[in-house]
Design an enzyme around this catalytic site. Structure first.
Site, PDB file in Angstrom:
ATOM      1  N   PRO A  88       0.822  -1.216   0.000  1.00  0.00           N
ATOM      2  CA  PRO A  88       0.000   0.000   0.000  1.00  0.00           C
ATOM      3  C   PRO A  88       0.855   1.265   0.000  1.00  0.00           C
ATOM      4  O   PRO A  88       0.351   2.362  -0.221  1.00  0.00           O
ATOM      5  CB  PRO A  88      -0.819  -0.112   1.292  1.00  0.00           C
ATOM      6  CG  PRO A  88      -0.114  -1.114   2.146  1.00  0.00           C
ATOM      7  CD  PRO A  88       0.639  -2.020   1.228  1.00  0.00           C
ATOM      8  N   ARG A 153      -3.574  -7.004 -20.960  1.00  0.00           N
ATOM      9  CA  ARG A 153      -4.424  -6.369 -21.968  1.00  0.00           C
ATOM     10  C   ARG A 153      -3.611  -5.532 -22.967  1.00  0.00           C
ATOM     11  O   ARG A 153      -4.070  -5.266 -24.068  1.00  0.00           O
ATOM     12  CB  ARG A 153      -5.479  -5.486 -21.304  1.00  0.00           C
ATOM     13  CG  ARG A 153      -6.507  -6.278 -20.517  1.00  0.00           C
ATOM     14  CD  ARG A 153      -7.360  -5.360 -19.661  1.00  0.00           C
ATOM     15  NE  ARG A 153      -8.026  -4.351 -20.475  1.00  0.00           N
ATOM     16  CZ  ARG A 153      -9.130  -4.551 -21.170  1.00  0.00           C
ATOM     17  NH1 ARG A 153      -9.721  -5.717 -21.135  1.00  0.00           N
ATOM     18  NH2 ARG A 153      -9.650  -3.580 -21.883  1.00  0.00           N
ATOM     19  N   ASP A 168     -10.173   2.068 -24.651  1.00  0.00           N
ATOM     20  CA  ASP A 168     -10.844   1.957 -23.360  1.00  0.00           C
ATOM     21  C   ASP A 168     -10.714   3.241 -22.552  1.00  0.00           C
ATOM     22  O   ASP A 168      -9.918   4.113 -22.878  1.00  0.00           O
ATOM     23  CB  ASP A 168     -10.216   0.816 -22.544  1.00  0.00           C
ATOM     24  CG  ASP A 168     -10.704  -0.540 -23.022  1.00  0.00           C
ATOM     25  OD1 ASP A 168     -11.721  -0.577 -23.724  1.00  0.00           O
ATOM     26  OD2 ASP A 168     -10.056  -1.535 -22.687  1.00  0.00           O
TER      27      ASP A 168
HETATM   28  C1  LIG Z   1      -2.009  -6.183   5.662  1.00  0.00           C
HETATM   29  S1  LIG Z   1      -1.017  -5.672   4.326  1.00  0.00           S
HETATM   30  C2  LIG Z   1       0.384  -4.970   5.131  1.00  0.00           C
HETATM   31  C3  LIG Z   1       0.263  -3.494   5.327  1.00  0.00           C
HETATM   32  C4  LIG Z   1       1.487  -2.839   5.993  1.00  0.00           C
HETATM   33  N1  LIG Z   1       1.553  -3.192   7.375  1.00  0.00           N
HETATM   34  C5  LIG Z   1       1.404  -1.324   5.866  1.00  0.00           C
HETATM   35  O1  LIG Z   1       0.693  -0.683   6.648  1.00  0.00           O
HETATM   36  O2  LIG Z   1       2.013  -0.768   4.918  1.00  0.00           O
HETATM   37  C6  LIG Z   1      -0.419  -7.209   3.716  1.00  0.00           C
HETATM   38  C7  LIG Z   1       0.017  -7.188   2.261  1.00  0.00           C
HETATM   39  O3  LIG Z   1      -1.075  -6.901   1.410  1.00  0.00           O
HETATM   40  C8  LIG Z   1      -0.607  -6.266   0.211  1.00  0.00           C
HETATM   41  N2  LIG Z   1      -1.326  -4.994   0.080  1.00  0.00           N
HETATM   42  C9  LIG Z   1      -2.095  -4.408   1.015  1.00  0.00           C
HETATM   43  N3  LIG Z   1      -2.660  -3.280   0.550  1.00  0.00           N
HETATM   44  C10 LIG Z   1      -2.245  -3.137  -0.721  1.00  0.00           C
HETATM   45  C11 LIG Z   1      -2.494  -2.179  -1.737  1.00  0.00           C
HETATM   46  N4  LIG Z   1      -3.278  -1.130  -1.528  1.00  0.00           N
HETATM   47  N5  LIG Z   1      -1.907  -2.364  -2.944  1.00  0.00           N
HETATM   48  C12 LIG Z   1      -1.084  -3.413  -3.170  1.00  0.00           C
HETATM   49  N6  LIG Z   1      -0.817  -4.353  -2.243  1.00  0.00           N
HETATM   50  C13 LIG Z   1      -1.391  -4.233  -1.037  1.00  0.00           C
HETATM   51  C14 LIG Z   1       0.891  -6.095   0.371  1.00  0.00           C
HETATM   52  O4  LIG Z   1       1.516  -7.154  -0.316  1.00  0.00           O
HETATM   53  C15 LIG Z   1       1.079  -6.202   1.869  1.00  0.00           C
HETATM   54  O5  LIG Z   1       2.385  -6.641   2.186  1.00  0.00           O
END
Ligand SMILES: C[S@@+](CC[C@H](N)C(=O)[O-])C[C@H]1O[C@@H](n2cnc3c(N)ncnc32)[C@H](O)[C@@H]1O
Length: 430
Positions: A88, A153, A168
């Site tokens: 994230p 895509r 698109d």
């Molecule tokens: C519970 S999340 C961990 C969040 C982390 N503790 C933080 O606050 O940055 C577990 C995993 O979900 C994935 N993930 C969570 N949110 C995401 C997002 N918005 N985009 C991409 N991957 C995401 C990532 O691979 C991450 O390591």
């Protein structure tokens, strides 16, 4: 293109890639999707992939050794390959990034779980950190599905018609036009007649216009990237006239009570440039009125003459657009009088927003305030101070205090008209 997905839940991917164009693209050999179980790269007998965070805290962290080994083992040495960490905290995934990624020969996607992956994986192996949006998923597997689908895509041959991804939504800064299929009439709603006309030129023109209209109404922020003709820009001006902004915002330029350099309360003199420039910015951004607050009669008389010149006198003929902007200006002796005027017009007391270059105790951010303003539920009055800023009690009595305007440097000594223009843009642009 080869995708290698590293996950601790390989069965997660049992079905997402088994349908539609992604399934067909695999069958045709255009893309290959390999799922790897990170546990298989763990060396202890329990196949441990996570551990407690150093420094304490809740949750578990994915260990670096199995992940590092997994990346090293799947990475092709003789191909253009890219290691993506789903997180994230990464850059926001978009259509443009998906298009860029489609030029690689191999994409390795690391799916985090728990509290995420050990920081050293990012430092040692990761080329791009990608987030699919400002929310937290429970695992990177969801993001991996989004990445594989959108990147594929763009790979020639994946979609039946190769030009499709470029028509698109989002391509060229425009959303796609509305689509219809049979029947011609559904619950009394008919398909637009132009689509039944068989006239391809007219259909093309209608679709382009609808595309612009949709983007203007739903995602005006995208129009910045759109390549529009002069006629199309005029069409957007028309749309603006037909769709006035939903907010009810007023501005006041306060000349009393404000501070001087010694932090004594004074009243400042009118500045002609401030009046002109804030009125013009206000007209551009759709404010309903601009109050000049001054308790001194002589100053108000002076301002009245200037305003008369531009709204009724020779200036009005000389420059009608200036007249249009300065017509927003109203002279009042006090802030209370301005509040009274707005309440009378709107049938509701406005929310008062104070602005100041100095940070205050409890402040509101631009995005949060913009959302409130755009809801259209309440009128707003934004106060700008002259001299060394609004008196403390004015700030304390406001409903909101806006965060100071900040740029990328530590300097924020703006003129009031400069600050007002920036603030109106941040709060009121579509
Ligand atoms: C519970 S999340 C961990 C969040 C982390 N503790 C933080 O606050 O940055 C577990 C995993 O979900 C994935 N993930 C969570 N949110 C995401 C997002 N918005 N985009 C991409 N991957 C995401 C990532 O691979 C991450 O390591």
């Amino acid at each position: 293109m080869r995708f290698d997905i590293l996950t601790i839940f390989p069965r997660f991917f049992d079905s997402p890639f088994s349908y539609g164009v992604i399934k067909k693209a695999q069958e045709k050999g255009i893309i290959q999707i390999n799922i790897h179980d990170i546990r298989e790269f763990a060396e202890d007998k329990h196949k441990t992939v996570d551990d407690k965070p150093y420094g304490g805290g809740s949750g578990m962290v994915m260990k670096p050794e199995p992940l590092g080994k997994a990346i090293e083992s799947v990475r092709l040495s003789n191909a253009r390959s890219l290691v993506i960490l789903t997180t994230p905290q990464g850059e926001r995934f978009s259509d443009t990034i998906a298009n860029q990624f489609s030029n690689y020969e191999q994409i390795i996607i690391v799916c985090g779980r728990y509290e995420g992956v050990d920081e050293r994986i990012r430092e040692l192996y990761v080329d791009r950190e990608i987030s699919i949006g400002d929310y937290v998923l429970s695992g990177g597997e969801y993001a991996a599905c989004v990445i594989v689908d959108t990147v594929s895509r763009f790979i020639p041959g994946v979609l039946g018609n190769e030009a499709s991804p470029y028509h698109d939504s989002f391509r060229e800064g425009l959303l796609e036009y509305p689509q219809y299929t049979r029947p011609e009439s559904f619950k009394g709603k008919r398909v637009p007649s132009v689509l039944l006309s068989g006239n391809h030129k007219e259909i093309e023109e209608w679709r382009r216009k609808e595309s612009i209209k949709r983007t203007f109404l739903k995602r005006p922020d995208l129009l910045d990237r759109a390549n529009l003709t002069i006629e199309e820009i005029r069409f957007i001006q028309e749309l603006k006239k037909q769709n006035p902004p939903p907010f009810r915002v007023y501005v006041a330029l306060v000349h009393y009570p404000v501070y001087n350099k010694q932090f004594k309360i004074i009243s400042t003199a009118f500045t002609n440039l401030d009046i002109h420039d804030i009125a013009r910015a206000g007209r551009t951004y759709g404010i309903r009125g601009f109050f000049l607050v001054h308790p001194v009669l002589e100053q108000r008389e002076l301002a009245k003459q200037v305003l008369w010149h531009w709204t009724e006198g020779p200036g009005a003929l000389f420059n009608p657009t200036r007249k249009e902007a300065l017509k927003l200006v109203k002279l009042t002796t006090s802030l209370d009088e301005a509040l009274y005027e707005i309440t009378k017009t709107e049938g509701q007391r406005p929310r008062v927003v104070a602005t100041d270059a100095r940070p205050q105790k409890k402040m509101v951010g631009y995005q949060e305030l913009k959302e409130k303003i755009f809801s259209g539920n309440e009128p707003y009055l934004i106060l700008f101070g002259t001299g060394w800023g609004l008196a403390k009690h004015v700030i304390e009595n406001a409903d909101y205090v806006l965060k100071p305007v900040e740029g990328p440097t530590d300097y924020n000594h703006l003129s009031v008209r400069g600050a007002a223009a920036i603030i109106l843009d941040r709060l009121l642009s579509r």
